[in-house]
Structures are given as structure tokens and as C-alpha cells.
Design an enzyme around this catalytic site. Structure first.
Site, mmCIF file in Angstrom:
data_model
loop_
_atom_site.group_PDB
_atom_site.id
_atom_site.type_symbol
_atom_site.label_atom_id
_atom_site.label_comp_id
_atom_site.label_asym_id
_atom_site.label_seq_id
_atom_site.Cartn_x
_atom_site.Cartn_y
_atom_site.Cartn_z
ATOM 1 C CG HIS A 122 27.391 12.933 -22.406
ATOM 2 N ND1 HIS A 122 27.088 14.264 -22.597
ATOM 3 C CD2 HIS A 122 28.494 12.910 -21.586
ATOM 4 C CE1 HIS A 122 27.975 15.011 -21.933
ATOM 5 N NE2 HIS A 122 28.817 14.216 -21.312
ATOM 6 C CG ASP A 158 28.825 16.246 -15.750
ATOM 7 O OD1 ASP A 158 29.165 15.223 -15.139
ATOM 8 O OD2 ASP A 158 29.432 16.687 -16.746
ATOM 9 C CG HIS A 160 31.231 17.241 -19.915
ATOM 10 N ND1 HIS A 160 31.783 16.589 -18.826
ATOM 11 C CD2 HIS A 160 32.258 17.582 -20.729
ATOM 12 C CE1 HIS A 160 33.099 16.529 -18.984
ATOM 13 N NE2 HIS A 160 33.416 17.121 -20.129
ATOM 14 C CG ASP A 245 32.450 16.760 -14.796
ATOM 15 O OD1 ASP A 245 31.496 17.399 -14.302
ATOM 16 O OD2 ASP A 245 32.328 15.996 -15.776
HETATM 17 ZN ZN LIG Z 1 30.979 15.563 -17.169
#
Ligand SMILES: [Zn+2]
Length: 310
Positions: A122, A158, A160, A245
Site C-alpha cells: 500500500h 493479498d 487487499h 489474508d
Molecule cells: Zn492485506
């Protein structure tokens, strides 16, 4: 396989934050108990320098992060905290990624796993975001280009969206970025019409999936899209933002993968690297917040990566 692990990653002290010290302690315990420390090559390596991080980040941002860490600044962004040891831990993680790139470029080994924290995908070129300070996969891609591996495929599984990585290579046709992630979800980006711009148009691929998407569908969509993309990009190196995750037990993710799916995904991506780039693959730990299932998933991932004998 090269394996990068160190208890120095515990220096990034985040207290009761979900991205906590216990994550890496449990990964390191698993790596020991499951025999990975004995079966893998464990190089000694140097922390990255500020100059090396400037391959992807602005000098003023790096100085700001360093200052925040010296000041033990705590929360520096909505979701991100730093302590006095965060700078050392982060630089060691980026250093691991770059050392793996250099050794693999020299032909010493074909693949690597970096058990590092904090995560990186990120992080923007000039701002921290979502538990991330420095975007290690982005720095590693630029380092790969500097040592002659010009075309790089970054796969991000991931749960996200890897918005920071996407932003770094948005207009770059030599670094392809493919992310599969839950959507709508944090950080809010990663729709399928986000495909890059300028010369990089078509070299960003996003696969948004709904919460509770069946694991088999998640894997099939990842594999099908990546196979097509790799044929087009013809990478010299594959970098993997390996978050865990999307596991069904993860307290954050809301998806359905079991640990065994990370073994299947690991075997597939190792084979993809074998077919496209002589097995050159570097897997970097990103998210994954269940303190038992995440290390278990990493173990499964490593079994997959090593299963095809690259
Ligand atoms: Zn993540």
C-alpha cells in the site's frame, strides 16, 4: 531456495495493532520447526540504504519516515504506526528483497522467500498507507531492472488491492502488475477498468472478487488471468506480493482460502516462473493476520514453491 528471515523484524513494535510482532515470531518458529531453515539457503544480507529506496520513493518522504521513527511517533496515518525500531526493520526487509534480486540475477539461486515485515504494497512513493512504510516489491522491481532483468511481472494475491504498487508502475510497460483482491474493500481501488495509462496501458490487471468468493474460483481467476498476462509481458523475473489474508480464518479478509490452497498457488506460480523466466521468482510476505493460520499458510506456500524442483 533462498530464505530471508530475522528476529530484527520484531524491532517494528506496533503494540496491539493487527500487524504485530507475534506474526513474524510465529512465522520464524514455523520456519524452524518445519525444517525450512535447514533445507533453504540462508544468506546474510545488508539493510537497504535510503538511496536504494529512492528507486521508488522520494528523498523527502524517506527523510520524513526516518524522522518519525527517531521520534517514536506512533500513529503516522489512519492505519499505520511506527516505533524507534521501525526504520531498521523496514530497511532490513527492503534489503532482503534487493539481495534476493541480486543473487537471482547472478544465477546463484532461482527463487526466494522473504519473511519480512512491515508489509509494503500500500505504500505510495511519498506517503505511508495501510500498515506499509516502504514498498519493498516496487523497490525490488526497479532493482531488478538495474541489474538486467528488464521485464518484471508483479503478482499480488493479498486480499487487499496493492494500490501503492499499482501507482508506481501505472505508466510502465516493462513492469506488469496483476492483483486479485476483495472488492469493494480497503483501500477502495482495484476495479477491473484500472488498466494503466500511456505506454503502460494494459500492463495493469485487476481482478476484483466479492467477499466469500469460493476458493477454487479465486484461484482459477488468478491463474487464468496471470497465464494470459505473462504470455504478453514475457517477464524476466516474477515478484509475488504474498499476503495470506484471503484465508478463511483471517480476522480481516472475508475470503475463503484454506492453507492447502496456498500450496496449490505456490506450485502453480513456481511452474509459471519455470516456463517464463528460468524459475526466477521472489515471494515477499505482505499481509495475513491470523496468528496460527498465517504461518501455516506460509508453510504450505513454501511446500508449493519447492514442489516442482526449481
Ligand atoms: Zn492485506
Amino acid at each position: 531456495m533462498l530464505l530471508y528471515a530475522s528476529d530484527w523484524f520484531e524491532k517494528h513494535d506496533t503494540g496491539s495493532h493487527p500487524e504485530c510482532i507475534a506474526r513474524i515470531q510465529n512465522v520464524n518458529r514455523m520456519l524452524d520447526e518445519k525444517g525450512w531453515f535447514r533445507s533453504c539457503t540462508r544468506p546474510s544480507w545488508m539493510a537497504a540504504t535510503m538511496e536504494r529506496c529512492q528507486l521508488n520513493h522520494t528523498a523527502s518522504y524517506l527523510e520524513q519516515i526516518h524522522e518519525w521513527c527517531v521520534e517514536n511517533a506512533g500513529r503516522i496515518e489512519a492505519d499505520t504506526v511506527v516505533s524507534t525500531g521501525s526504520w531498521d526493520a523496514t530497511m532490513l526487509g527492503v534489503g532482503a528483497a534487493c539481495d534476493a534480486v541480486e543473487r537471482i540475477a547472478r544465477g546463484e539461486e532461482r527463487n526466494a522467500f522473504c519473511a519480512i515485515r512491515p508489509p509494503g504494497h500500500h505504500a505510495l512513493i511519498d506517503a505511508p498507507m495501510g500498515f506499509c512504510l516502504i514498498n519493498h516489491v516496487a523497490v525490488a522491481a526497479r532493482r531488478a531492472q538495474a541489474v538486467g532483468l528488464q521485464r518484471v511481472l508483479i503478482v499480488d494475491w493479498d486480499v487487499h488491492h496493492g494500490n501503492g504498487t499499482q501507482a508506481s508502475f501505472w505508466t510502465d510497460p516493462d513492469v506488469g502488475f496483476l492483483s486479485i483482491h476483495r472488492f469493494p474493500f480497503y483501500p477502495g481501488t482495484g476495479t477491473k477498468d484500472e488498466t494503466g495509462a500511456g505506454a503502460g496501458t494494459g500492463f495493469t490487471v485487476n481482478i476484483p472478487v466479492a467477499a466469500d468468493t469460493p476458493a477454487r474460483e479465486f484461484l482459477n481467476r488468478l491463474i487464468d488471468a496471470t497465464e494470459v498476462f505473462a504470455e504478453r509481458l514475457r517477464p524476466d523475473l516474477i515478484l509475488l506480493s504474498a499476503g495470506f489474508d484471503a484465508h478463511v480464518a483471517d480476522p480481516v479478509g472475508g475470503l475463503t482460502l484454506e492453507s492447502e490452497h496456498y500450496e496449490q498457488a505456490g506450485a502453480w506460480i513456481a511452474d509459471l516462473a519455470r516456463r517464463h523466466c528460468k524459475g526466477r521468482l521472489i515471494s515477499l510476505l505482505e499481509g495475513g493476520y491470523h496468528l496460527d493460520r498465517m504461518p501455516e499458510s506460509v508453510d504450505a506456500h513454501l511446500r508449493g514453491l519447492t514442489s516442482i524442483g526449481v
